[in-house]
Each structure stands twice: as structure tokens, then as C-alpha cells.
Design a protein around this motif. Structure first.
Motif, PDB file in Angstrom:
ATOM      1  N   ASP A 152      27.556  38.086 114.143  1.00  0.00           N
ATOM      2  CA  ASP A 152      28.003  39.230 115.381  1.00  0.00           C
ATOM      3  C   ASP A 152      27.201  38.627 116.619  1.00  0.00           C
ATOM      4  O   ASP A 152      26.722  39.289 117.708  1.00  0.00           O
ATOM      5  CB  ASP A 152      27.299  40.552 115.320  1.00  0.00           C
ATOM      6  N   GLU A 194      38.094  42.809 117.083  1.00  0.00           N
ATOM      7  CA  GLU A 194      37.701  43.975 116.314  1.00  0.00           C
ATOM      8  C   GLU A 194      37.904  45.472 116.903  1.00  0.00           C
ATOM      9  O   GLU A 194      37.969  45.513 118.209  1.00  0.00           O
ATOM     10  CB  GLU A 194      36.122  44.014 116.254  1.00  0.00           C
ATOM     11  N   HIS A 239      32.184  36.514 111.805  1.00  0.00           N
ATOM     12  CA  HIS A 239      32.290  37.550 113.285  1.00  0.00           C
ATOM     13  C   HIS A 239      31.116  36.931 114.168  1.00  0.00           C
ATOM     14  O   HIS A 239      29.876  37.180 113.887  1.00  0.00           O
ATOM     15  CB  HIS A 239      31.912  38.841 112.727  1.00  0.00           C
ATOM     16  N   HIS A 298      32.559  45.568 109.462  1.00  0.00           N
ATOM     17  CA  HIS A 298      31.738  44.642 109.875  1.00  0.00           C
ATOM     18  C   HIS A 298      30.375  45.400 110.223  1.00  0.00           C
ATOM     19  O   HIS A 298      30.223  46.634 110.623  1.00  0.00           O
ATOM     20  CB  HIS A 298      32.314  43.831 111.015  1.00  0.00           C
ATOM     21  N   HIS A 315      30.975  36.310 118.542  1.00  0.00           N
ATOM     22  CA  HIS A 315      31.955  36.358 119.697  1.00  0.00           C
ATOM     23  C   HIS A 315      31.304  35.158 120.793  1.00  0.00           C
ATOM     24  O   HIS A 315      30.536  35.338 121.568  1.00  0.00           O
ATOM     25  CB  HIS A 315      31.360  37.724 120.481  1.00  0.00           C
TER      26      HIS A 315
HETATM   27 ZN   LIG Z   1      31.502  42.364 117.164  1.00  0.00          ZN
END
Ligand SMILES: [Zn+2]
Length: 255
Positions: free
Chosen positions: A203, A92, A6, A153, A8
């Protein structure tokens, strides 16, 4: 042996050096990354990154903070993105009652979350779920979609809810927040959690682990999370990295 499930990488925080960073990650041990979208634009940006980098896969979906002006018929465009060979999840998606406060906006976010859980089942893809301060409603909607599998998550719920999710076949993934000194619930959950249900994530650009807390995060920092898990479970960091790599490949269907 790093699988960051995960991150971005379309985020503005990477605008100055995105290509240099993403080109450098494999030599730092990064084997696989999943980049989840948060709306149509970022899902498309994630797809473009997946087309550029062999080790990077993506997910498409509407994040609960990105629903302003969104209409349910736009899920047809998420469905189309999910047909891409490198799209491995719907995400997500989820609920965020920390940022979304108005009752009618919360109600709409539940409707969108439910529709995307159903879409994941329809497409036989896992769901990547974001749950912030909305544990009860998230769990209720997961229970209402027994045919959908997925991951919570940056898991922040209780050990009781963790047990319910694991019983339903779901995965839990954890970020750099497990390395923070004030991590409260995570240590107990990680000690209990069966190793085959665990995934690790950054993340990125958020949630950098100690000793980098507060700075920009990238997938090369995953071993710091693995080290924390290893200490809690009496394993080596390498064993945790190997297990989470296999778990992620199995969960997302990457061979
Ligand atoms: Zn995220």
C-alpha cells in the motif's frame, strides 16, 4: 521473488525520485507490482507507469474517498482503461466509513462500489476492495455479486468474514500492519488462512512495516511482511515469497 500486489507509485510521496526508485526495484528482488488507481487521473497515471516499467501492472477504479463530483457515467472511462493489456483488475474500489460519514455520501459510495463490482464481472477481471470500518456493507455487496471474484486488500475484518470470503474464492492481502506489535486480528487469521489465498502488498507510500513504521514504504520491504507470515505459519520467508508470487500471478492472470 517479490510481488507487491498493491502500491500507489503515482503518489506525490514519490515525486522527487520516482524514476530512480522504480528503476532500482528489480535489482532489489522485486519481480511484479500492481499499481491501483483511485480515480480517473490516478488510474491514467498508473497506466503510464505500467507502459514505462515492464514489471509494473495496473488497475483502474474509483476509491470511495474520491467520489466528490464523480458521476456513474464516468465508469465508461474506467471500462476503457480496463481494455489496456496491462490492466489486471478493477480497483481500488470499496467502502470507507472512516472518512465518508454523511449518510447520502455513504449511500452513493455503495452505489458506485456495486456498479464497479458488476463491471469487474462483466470484464472478467478481479476486484481490489478497500474496506475501512464498513465490513458489514462490504460483505453484503460482495454477497450480492456472486459472479465477481476479488481480493480484500489490507484485510482488517474478522476471521468469520475471512472464512466467508475464502469459501467464495476470494483472496486476502496484508500490508506492513501485520508486523506491528499491536496487530490484533491478523496473526490468528494468517495462521488459519490457506497459503494459496494469501497475497502481500505495501500500500506504498503508506503502511511501512516494522522497523520502518511511519516512513515512506516501497515494494522492496515486502520480505519483512513475508517474514512475519513465515513465523506464524512455520514456513521460511522464501516459501512465503514464492507462494505469494504464484498466487498473485494466478489471481491477476499474469504469466
Ligand atoms: Zn491503496
Amino acid at each position: 521473488m517479490i510481488f507487491d500486489t498493491h502500491a500507489h507509485y503515482y503518489d506525490d510521496a514519490f515525486d522527487t525520485d520516482r524514476d530512480a526508485l522504480l528503476s532500482s526495484l528489480p535489482e532489489k528482488g522485486v519481480e511484479l507490482v500492481v499499481c491501483p488507481g483511485c480515480d480517473l487521473a490516478s488510474s491514467r497515471q498508473s497506466q503510464a507507469l505500467a507502459e514505462r516499467y515492464a514489471y509494473l501492472y495496473f488497475a483502474a477504479g474509483f476509491h470511495p474517498e474520491n467520489l466528490e463530483g464523480m458521476t456513474l457515467d464516468q465508469l465508461d472511462q474506467i471500462r476503457a482503461l480496463c481494455a489496456h493489456p496491462k490492466c489486471v483488475a478493477v480497483g481500488e474500489i470499496g467502502l470507507d466509513y472512516y472518512w465518508v460519514k454523511a449518510p447520502e455520501e455513504r449511500a452513493f459510495s455503495r452505489e458506485v462500489f456495486a456498479a464497479q463490482l458488476a463491471l469487474a464481472q462483466e470484464l472478467d477481471l478481479p476486484a481490489i476492495v478497500h474496506d475501512r470500518d464498513a465490513h458489514k456493507d462490504c460483505m453484503d455487496l460482495v454477497r450480492a455479486h456472486p459472479g465477481t471474484r476479488g481480493v480484500f486488500h489490507c484485510y482488517s475484518g474478522s476471521i468469520e468474514d475471512a472464512k466467508v470470503l475464502v469459501d467464495r474464492g476470494w483472496m486476502l492481502s496484508f500490508t506492513g500492519n501485520i508486523t506491528f506489535k499491536n496487530a490484533r486480528r491478523a496473526p490468528e487469521i494468517l495462521r488459519w488462512l490457506p497459503l494459496d489465498r494469501l497475497m502481500l502488498e505495501t500500500d506504498a507510500p503508506y503502511m511501512a512495516p516494522e522497523p520502518y513504521r511511519g516512513s515512506r514504504c516501497d515494494s522492496s520491504l515486502i520480505p519483512l511482511m513475508a517474514q512475519t507470515v513465515a513465523q506464524l505459519k512455520g514456513l521460511t520467508t522464501e516459501e512465503v515469497l514464492a507462494a505469494t508470487l504464484e498466487n498473485g500471478k494466478r489471481f491477476f492472470g499474469i504469466s
